[in-house]
Design a protein around this motif. Structure first.
Motif, PDB file in Angstrom:
ATOM      1  N   PHE A 203       0.757  -1.223  -0.165  1.00  0.00           N
ATOM      2  CA  PHE A 203       0.140   0.017   0.018  1.00  0.00           C
ATOM      3  C   PHE A 203       0.901   1.192   0.136  1.00  0.00           C
ATOM      4  O   PHE A 203       0.690   2.147  -0.780  1.00  0.00           O
TER       5      PHE A 203
ATOM      6  N   SER B  83       1.546   4.022  -3.029  1.00  0.00           N
ATOM      7  CA  SER B  83       1.328   5.456  -2.878  1.00  0.00           C
ATOM      8  C   SER B  83       2.499   6.280  -3.212  1.00  0.00           C
ATOM      9  O   SER B  83       2.287   7.374  -3.601  1.00  0.00           O
TER      10      SER B  83
ATOM     11  N   TRP C 242      -2.502   6.393  -8.188  1.00  0.00           N
ATOM     12  CA  TRP C 242      -2.959   5.666  -6.833  1.00  0.00           C
ATOM     13  C   TRP C 242      -3.932   6.410  -5.967  1.00  0.00           C
ATOM     14  O   TRP C 242      -4.850   6.198  -5.396  1.00  0.00           O
ATOM     15  N   SER C 243      -3.080   7.703  -5.834  1.00  0.00           N
ATOM     16  CA  SER C 243      -3.586   8.691  -4.837  1.00  0.00           C
ATOM     17  C   SER C 243      -4.442  10.109  -5.464  1.00  0.00           C
ATOM     18  O   SER C 243      -5.048  10.607  -4.850  1.00  0.00           O
TER      19      SER C 243
ATOM     20  N   GLY D 211      -6.421   4.386  -3.907  1.00  0.00           N
ATOM     21  CA  GLY D 211      -5.883   3.943  -2.518  1.00  0.00           C
ATOM     22  C   GLY D 211      -6.678   4.034  -1.458  1.00  0.00           C
ATOM     23  O   GLY D 211      -6.651   3.524  -0.682  1.00  0.00           O
TER      24      GLY D 211
END
Length: 111
Positions: A39, A43, A49-50, A61
């Motif tokens: 995770f 990130s 992802w974010s 995310g």
């Protein structure tokens, strides 16, 4: 909770079961650790992802942290518990029939 079945496990059987269950636990812990460590790596390495937005303006995310990890942990826990129970059931608790030397076919009635 005596069910009338005599079971006896030798120390070697118990030790082998313990070693097998320890390997199962370590294997599932490694999977857990990789999932948790993935995770922050995602990130830091993937902008989308974010920064991208999916359902309701939530990022991938956030969705994984908010919902996906709980589902993953539940599935991992059920899988680990069922595999451990199956290993223990298969390796321990086998009933041994007492040998009756006076029974027909025990070898004494051979010519």
């Amino acid at each position: 909770m005596d069910d009338g079945v005599d079971t006896s496990d030798t120390p070697a059987e118990v030790d082998a079961t313990f070693r097998t269950l320890r390997r199962v636990a370590v294997g599932y812990f490694v999977v857990f650790l990789l999932a948790v460590a993935a995770f922050p790596v995602l990130s830091l390495t993937l902008d989308w992802w974010s920064s991208s937005r999916l359902v309701g303006g939530m990022s991938p995310g956030f969705l994984v942290a908010g919902f996906g990890l709980y589902v993953f942990f539940a599935v991992l826990g059920v899988a680990a518990a069922s595999l451990s129970s199956a290993v223990e059931h298969r390796m321990l608790g086998t009933s041994r029939e007492p040998v009756d030397d006076d029974a027909p076919g025990s070898g004494e009635d051979l010519p």
